[in-house]
Design an enzyme around this catalytic site. Structure first.
Site, PDB file in Angstrom:
ATOM      1  N   TYR A 112      -7.793  14.763   0.538  1.00  0.00           N
ATOM      2  CA  TYR A 112      -7.178  15.501  -0.234  1.00  0.00           C
ATOM      3  C   TYR A 112      -7.974  16.104  -1.330  1.00  0.00           C
ATOM      4  CZ  TYR A 112      -3.546  13.125   2.501  1.00  0.00           C
ATOM      5  OH  TYR A 112      -2.710  13.019   3.486  1.00  0.00           O
ATOM      6  N   SER A 160       0.971  -1.110   0.183  1.00  0.00           N
ATOM      7  CA  SER A 160      -0.088  -0.012  -0.054  1.00  0.00           C
ATOM      8  C   SER A 160       0.740   1.161  -0.108  1.00  0.00           C
ATOM      9  CB  SER A 160      -0.826  -0.027   1.174  1.00  0.00           C
ATOM     10  OG  SER A 160      -1.892   0.727   1.033  1.00  0.00           O
ATOM     11  N   PRO A 161       0.348   2.302  -0.530  1.00  0.00           N
ATOM     12  CA  PRO A 161       1.076   3.539  -0.436  1.00  0.00           C
ATOM     13  C   PRO A 161       1.291   4.234   0.982  1.00  0.00           C
ATOM     14  CG  PRO A 161      -0.617   3.796  -2.185  1.00  0.00           C
ATOM     15  CD  PRO A 161      -0.992   2.471  -1.358  1.00  0.00           C
ATOM     16  N   ARG A 169      -8.350   5.250  -5.815  1.00  0.00           N
ATOM     17  CA  ARG A 169      -8.595   5.094  -4.246  1.00  0.00           C
ATOM     18  C   ARG A 169      -9.734   6.408  -3.935  1.00  0.00           C
ATOM     19  NH1 ARG A 169      -4.469   4.633   0.829  1.00  0.00           N
ATOM     20  NH2 ARG A 169      -4.340   2.357  -0.092  1.00  0.00           N
ATOM     21  N   ARG A 186       1.260  -1.376   7.061  1.00  0.00           N
ATOM     22  CA  ARG A 186       2.386  -1.591   8.209  1.00  0.00           C
ATOM     23  C   ARG A 186       2.788  -2.856   8.372  1.00  0.00           C
ATOM     24  NH1 ARG A 186      -1.800   1.700  10.013  1.00  0.00           N
ATOM     25  NH2 ARG A 186      -1.266   3.510  11.192  1.00  0.00           N
ATOM     26  N   GLN A 191       0.842   6.782  -7.374  1.00  0.00           N
ATOM     27  CA  GLN A 191      -0.554   7.321  -6.938  1.00  0.00           C
ATOM     28  C   GLN A 191      -0.257   8.592  -7.167  1.00  0.00           C
ATOM     29  OE1 GLN A 191      -1.578   7.864  -2.672  1.00  0.00           O
ATOM     30  NE2 GLN A 191      -3.078   6.146  -3.079  1.00  0.00           N
TER      31      GLN A 191
END
Length: 760
Positions: free
Chosen positions: A566, A406-407, A614, A708, A485
């Site tokens: 964002y 994941s980013p 996303r 993580r 991304q």
């Protein structure tokens, strides 16, 4: 509380209240324990009660007499049967024990009488305030409609959520062979039966359906007897044509009860008064009995009542919260049952069995390897291949497995240029076996950065630096794809590095912010300027230019970041988009600019390379984006050519209240996958390869993105393969690392077992 002569009042004569009375009296015969119950023992809600081996172990240790009586009355079985579209699937190895609720109450009444508890059936308890004045301890076990909880609502601060299904608790005068789930697709909608035996000649039968199905079928106007007869007719095959019976049964909607606190002075909540968990995981009586065990133990272990009640609450609340998360997942699965009825039969059965996330692929494989192997075969797993190591195709890109890195923002770029840390970070994880490695959000302009350390693609030098990284991945980790991304920070920009104060404004050197509407992210944040039409055009072209650089830099996939508050996400959410022009107002108008950007980027992005989006599927805040909205957002992007939706949640408004838990965002991905009919990437607290296999095999996701776990272990995917004994094309150890494909040996930790036991 261990002092002789303590006076204890118990409100409610269900299993939790009765068992608490018995335990407290057994531990100290000098206690004066009085229990009030409004109804007589033979008038009770429901029929059968299911208890786990874990709960029974606690009962055996605390009161062998009760345990022995329960053991004599249990009906046991191992199988779960799922009947759907005239197909029966059976899974074994589950292990259940049940008995009639009336019989359980009889056992507990007998035990209380034998111990000298003062039982007062069919008697309303005095007001709780009076009991609190005249007793040392008041245990409120007065159920989901607890008057005690309401009397002290300011202290307990309860939250009661009423859910979307109606159900009725009935019984049949024969024993099912197994725990049975049967699905009926009627002209009015989907209905389901939950049934299990609780005696040699009796079974519990619960019929459940969505509220709108219940109304369409006319159950809202039916008499109780008409409801019973109609349920028997709908599920005649399951019942073998036999009738159903009720015990003052009525249709009801399940209510989840959560209390912020469980005690007030010398009054304490127990069982359904404190918490409820949906019957589909069989937990109500189990939790109440475990509460009784914990409360009694805490009263023994602590010198004063206050510390005992605090300890009880601290011990039980995490356990109950975990159970309630599982129960909510199960409840919502049945609420959304209509989404899954078109799944292939084995996948449908697996999906049902793993709905609460407590039963997983690996767990089910141990319980019933033949059933699990059949599900894997239907999914398309080659022999010996776990689901996570099957390939997946997005447009012209074939991913060799289902794992995505994941980013993860590194906040370590200089002037937007990715450096050695980016090379090492992304390169290491590409070598670690994942099929797709994603960059952090790469910004399309200097003003679009979140922090001064954010990477960009708004200059040629940045593009060249990214090319260095993509070349490394393609050359050193062949078969691994790397995606970019693209995004713009919007109102969440010009902030400090994460470890210096996440979302906190820079102390100096701030740049001006722009957003859909002039709303600061939180108090103290900079207020952005509302974008004009001309600025929207400029922004769109910044995305286009960045996409062109990304293509030339060699990225295999491009993801448009429309999540987490964002800039593009700010247009989608009604909480952050207050515009009155063509880009605000209705959902379609709020979608307009993000779709314009998507279309413009798609036009310059190479045709054979996939694009994903996303989104935040919920804002976790009143008035914000809902799960229903997320489906429509996904449908819109799919219609414009998106190849998959990366389903995240939240981070849109500072006042959000997320419901965290293991794979807590997956239900949103699941719903989008089934309603919008587009591949989804699931993210959010997916931490184990067992989770990944379970989500894929159940059809809740097509790909799983983990962050993580990849920070903890860059070779997470390779290690997942080794731990599952897999060595195939789904992931390959790089040649220099292959010697590490087996865990290193450690010192011996076992010891020879004793062969003889010598008497003294």
């Amino acid at each position: 509380m261990a002092t002789p002569g303590a006076r204890i009042a118990i409100i409610g004569g269900g299993p939790g209240g009765l068992y608490t009375a018995a335990l407290l009296k057994r531990r100290d015969p000098d206690r004066r324990v009085t229990l009030w119950e409004r109804t007589t023992p033979d008038r009770t809600f429901g029929f059968g009660v299911v208890l786990s081996d874990e709960t029974l172990g606690g009962i055996e240790h605390a009161d062998p007499a009760v345990h022995e009586a329960l053991q004599r009355n249990f009906t046991r079985w191992d199988d779960i049967e799922i009947i759907h579209r005239n197909t029966r699937r059976t899974s074994g190895g589950h292990g259940f024990a049940a008995l009639g609720r009336n019989r359980l109450l009889e056992i507990l009444h007998t035990r209380c009488h034998a111990l000298g508890v003062d039982l007062r059936p069919h008697t309303e308890a005095p007001p709780v305030q009076r009991l609190a004045e005249t007793h040392d301890l008041v245990v409120a076990a007065d159920g989901v409609h607890s008057t005690t909880r309401e009397a002290y609502a300011d202290t307990f601060r309860p939250r009661v959520t009423t859910h979307r299904c109606r159900y009725i608790w009935l019984a049949a005068d024969f024993a099912f062979d197994a725990f049975r789930f049967e699905i009926a697709e009627t002209e009015h909608g989907v209905m389901q039966l939950h049934g299990y035996p609780f005696a040699a000649d009796a079974s519990t039968v619960i019929v459940e359906m969505r509220e709108e199905v219940w109304r369409a079928a006319g159950f809202d106007e039916a008499t109780p007897q008409e409801s019973v007869e109609r349920c028997a007719k709908i599920f005649a095959d399951a019942l073998g044509g036999r009738p159903l019976r009720s015990n003052n049964s009525a249709w009801t909607a399940f209510r989840t009860v959560v209390n912020e606190r469980w005690s007030h002075g010398n009054v304490v909540l127990l069982g359904d008064a404190a918490h409820t968990a949906h019957f589909s995981i069989g937990s109500g009586t189990k939790l109440a009995v475990e509460d009784a065990l914990a409360l009694t133990a805490c009263l023994e272990e602590h010198p004063d009542l206050r510390s005992a009640l605090t300890s009880y609450e601290n011990e039980r609340k995490p356990v109950v919260a975990s159970t309630q998360r599982a129960a909510l997942a199960s409840l919502e699965w049945f609420e959304n049952l209509a989404l899954y009825v078109d799944q292939p039969p084995r996948r449908f059965a697996f999906n049902l069995l793993t709905r609460s996330r407590r039963v997983t692929h690996d767990n089910l494989r141990l319980r019933d390897p033949d059933f699990t192997a059949a599900v894997e075969w239907e999914f398309g797993c080659p022999s010996g291949t776990p689901p996570m190591f099957t390939p997946f195709r997005l447009r012209g890109l074939t991913l060799r497995n289902r794992v995505v890195v994941s980013p993860m923002d590194l906040y370590s770029a200089a002037d937007g240029i990715p450096g050695d840390l980016h090379l090492v970070h992304l390169g290491a994880r590409a070598l670690g076996g994942a099929a797709l490695v994603m960059t952090e959000m790469v910004c399309v302009s200097p003003e679009g950065r979140i922090t001064p350390g954010c990477a960009g693609l708004y200059t040629g030098r940045q593009g060249e630096a990214w090319r260095r990284i993509t070349d490394f991945v393609h050359e050193r980790a062949p078969g691994t794809a790397i995606g970019v991304q693209l995004g713009h920070s919007g109102r969440k920009g010009s902030t400090r590095l994460m470890w210096e104060g996440m979302d906190e404004p820079l102390p100096d050197g701030n740049w001006p912010l722009v957003a859909a509407s002039p709303l600061p992210y939180k108090p103290g944040s900079q207020t952005p300027r509302e974008l004009s039409r001309a600025q929207l055009t400029d922004l769109r072209e910044q995305f286009v230019a960045a996409a062109g650089r990304a293509a030339r830099a060699g990225f295999d996939l491009l993801e448009l970041h429309c999540a987490h508050g964002y800039l593009l996400s700010g247009f989608l959410s009604p909480l952050t988009n207050r515009r009155t022009d063509a880009y605000g107002g209705s959902p379609a108008r709020r979608l307009r600019f993000p779709l314009e950007v998507f279309d413009a980027v798609r036009a310059v992005w190479p045709e054979e390379r996939p694009m994903t989006v996303r989104i935040s599927a919920t804002d976790w805040a009143d008035g914000g984006t809902t799960a229903e909205d997320a489906v429509e957002i996904a449908r819109a992007f799919a219609a414009h050519g998106a190849d998959a939706i990366d389903v995240s949640t939240g981070q849109v408004v500072a006042e959000e209240a997320p419901e965290y838990g293991r794979s807590y965002q997956t239900p949103f991905a699941d719903r989008i996958r089934h309603e919008a009919r587009i591949p989804v990437i699931a993210v959010g607290a997916i931490s184990s390869w067992d989770d990944v296999n379970s989500l894929l095999l159940a059809g809740r996701a097509d790909l799983c993105a983990l962050a993580r776990p990849h920070l903890y272990d860059p070779h997470w995917t390779l290690h997942a393969a080794a731990e599952q004994g897999y060595d195939g094309p789904g992931t390959l150890w790089p040649a220099p690392y292959r010697a590490g494909s087996r865990p290193p040996r450690t010192g011996r930790t076992d010891a020879p077992k004793p062969r003889l036991t010598l008497g003294s």
